[in-house]
Design a protein around this motif. Structure first.
Motif, mmCIF file in Angstrom:
data_model
loop_
_atom_site.group_PDB
_atom_site.id
_atom_site.type_symbol
_atom_site.label_atom_id
_atom_site.label_comp_id
_atom_site.label_asym_id
_atom_site.label_seq_id
_atom_site.Cartn_x
_atom_site.Cartn_y
_atom_site.Cartn_z
ATOM 1 N N VAL A 73 0.832 -1.204 0.000
ATOM 2 C CA VAL A 73 0.000 0.000 0.000
ATOM 3 C C VAL A 73 0.865 1.253 0.000
ATOM 4 O O VAL A 73 0.607 2.201 -0.732
ATOM 5 C CB VAL A 73 -0.948 0.004 1.224
ATOM 6 C CG1 VAL A 73 -1.787 1.265 1.257
ATOM 7 C CG2 VAL A 73 -1.823 -1.231 1.216
ATOM 8 N N TYR A 74 1.889 1.257 0.833
ATOM 9 C CA TYR A 74 2.828 2.382 0.947
ATOM 10 C C TYR A 74 4.225 1.862 0.606
ATOM 11 O O TYR A 74 4.922 1.352 1.482
ATOM 12 C CB TYR A 74 2.820 2.971 2.353
ATOM 13 C CG TYR A 74 1.516 3.591 2.765
ATOM 14 C CD1 TYR A 74 1.077 4.771 2.187
ATOM 15 C CD2 TYR A 74 0.707 3.004 3.727
ATOM 16 C CE1 TYR A 74 -0.119 5.352 2.554
ATOM 17 C CE2 TYR A 74 -0.493 3.573 4.112
ATOM 18 C CZ TYR A 74 -0.898 4.753 3.516
ATOM 19 O OH TYR A 74 -2.092 5.325 3.886
ATOM 20 N N PRO A 75 4.656 1.962 -0.647
ATOM 21 C CA PRO A 75 5.942 1.387 -1.050
ATOM 22 C C PRO A 75 7.149 1.916 -0.277
ATOM 23 O O PRO A 75 8.162 1.244 -0.188
ATOM 24 C CB PRO A 75 6.056 1.758 -2.538
ATOM 25 C CG PRO A 75 4.656 2.007 -2.975
ATOM 26 C CD PRO A 75 3.928 2.541 -1.769
ATOM 27 N N ASP A 76 7.036 3.103 0.287
ATOM 28 C CA ASP A 76 8.173 3.692 0.991
ATOM 29 C C ASP A 76 8.153 3.444 2.498
ATOM 30 O O ASP A 76 8.946 4.023 3.231
ATOM 31 C CB ASP A 76 8.232 5.198 0.724
ATOM 32 C CG ASP A 76 6.997 5.938 1.225
ATOM 33 O OD1 ASP A 76 5.930 5.300 1.343
ATOM 34 O OD2 ASP A 76 7.100 7.152 1.480
ATOM 35 N N VAL A 77 7.280 2.566 2.982
ATOM 36 C CA VAL A 77 7.202 2.301 4.420
ATOM 37 C C VAL A 77 8.493 1.607 4.868
ATOM 38 O O VAL A 77 9.071 0.804 4.133
ATOM 39 C CB VAL A 77 5.951 1.466 4.785
ATOM 40 C CG1 VAL A 77 6.111 0.018 4.424
ATOM 41 C CG2 VAL A 77 5.629 1.587 6.250
ATOM 42 N N THR A 78 8.965 1.953 6.059
ATOM 43 C CA THR A 78 10.202 1.373 6.586
ATOM 44 C C THR A 78 9.891 0.363 7.683
ATOM 45 O O THR A 78 8.798 0.372 8.258
ATOM 46 C CB THR A 78 11.105 2.474 7.162
ATOM 47 O OG1 THR A 78 10.447 3.074 8.283
ATOM 48 C CG2 THR A 78 11.428 3.536 6.116
ATOM 49 N N ALA A 79 10.875 -0.468 7.980
ATOM 50 C CA ALA A 79 10.726 -1.434 9.066
ATOM 51 C C ALA A 79 10.531 -0.719 10.401
ATOM 52 O O ALA A 79 9.770 -1.179 11.251
ATOM 53 C CB ALA A 79 11.940 -2.351 9.125
ATOM 54 N N LEU A 80 11.195 0.413 10.576
ATOM 55 C CA LEU A 80 11.042 1.189 11.808
ATOM 56 C C LEU A 80 9.612 1.701 11.955
ATOM 57 O O LEU A 80 9.037 1.659 13.042
ATOM 58 C CB LEU A 80 12.023 2.359 11.821
ATOM 59 C CG LEU A 80 11.965 3.268 13.035
ATOM 60 C CD1 LEU A 80 12.312 2.488 14.305
ATOM 61 C CD2 LEU A 80 12.905 4.440 12.872
ATOM 62 N N GLU A 81 9.035 2.145 10.862
ATOM 63 C CA GLU A 81 7.651 2.613 10.867
ATOM 64 C C GLU A 81 6.698 1.484 11.249
ATOM 65 O O GLU A 81 5.774 1.679 12.057
ATOM 66 C CB GLU A 81 7.311 3.136 9.465
ATOM 67 C CG GLU A 81 6.330 4.249 9.414
ATOM 68 C CD GLU A 81 6.151 4.782 7.999
ATOM 69 O OE1 GLU A 81 5.159 5.494 7.817
ATOM 70 O OE2 GLU A 81 6.955 4.480 7.102
#
Length: 98
Positions: free
Chosen positions: A37-45
């Protein structure tokens, strides 16, 4: 926009964990789901939102000493995903239409 993204990400994580029941899911799978859904999501997020859901008693997180997390829905999380209880503020659950 950031608030909406956080709340939507929480709902996505709850849905993913609901589909993974009764076994739960590791954070790599949850991160991959969120990136759909959000390609730029990070593991930290993802970890931050998982911690938020754990604080709300919706999920349980098993933190491995070697690093990876594993999450599972709790009773209230299942009830929320199945629309059996009201949605708490901070989670972008769509309205029930049926």
């Amino acid at each position: 926009m950031e608030k909406q993204r956080r709340e939507q990400l929480r709902w996505i994580l709850l849905l993913a964990l609901n589909h993974a029941r009764p076994y739960g899911a590791v954070e790599v799978v949850l991160c991959g789901t969120a990136q759909g859904v959000y390609p730029d999501v990070t593991a930290l997020e993802v970890r931050r939102e998982l911690s938020y859901l754990e604080d709300r008693k919706l999920i349980e997180i098993e933190r491995s000493p070697s690093g990876p997390w594993r999450a599972e829905l709790e009773r209230y999380g299942v009830d929320m995903v199945e629309y059996n209880i009201d949605c708490l503020p901070g989670i972008a659950r769509p309205p029930k239409y049926w």
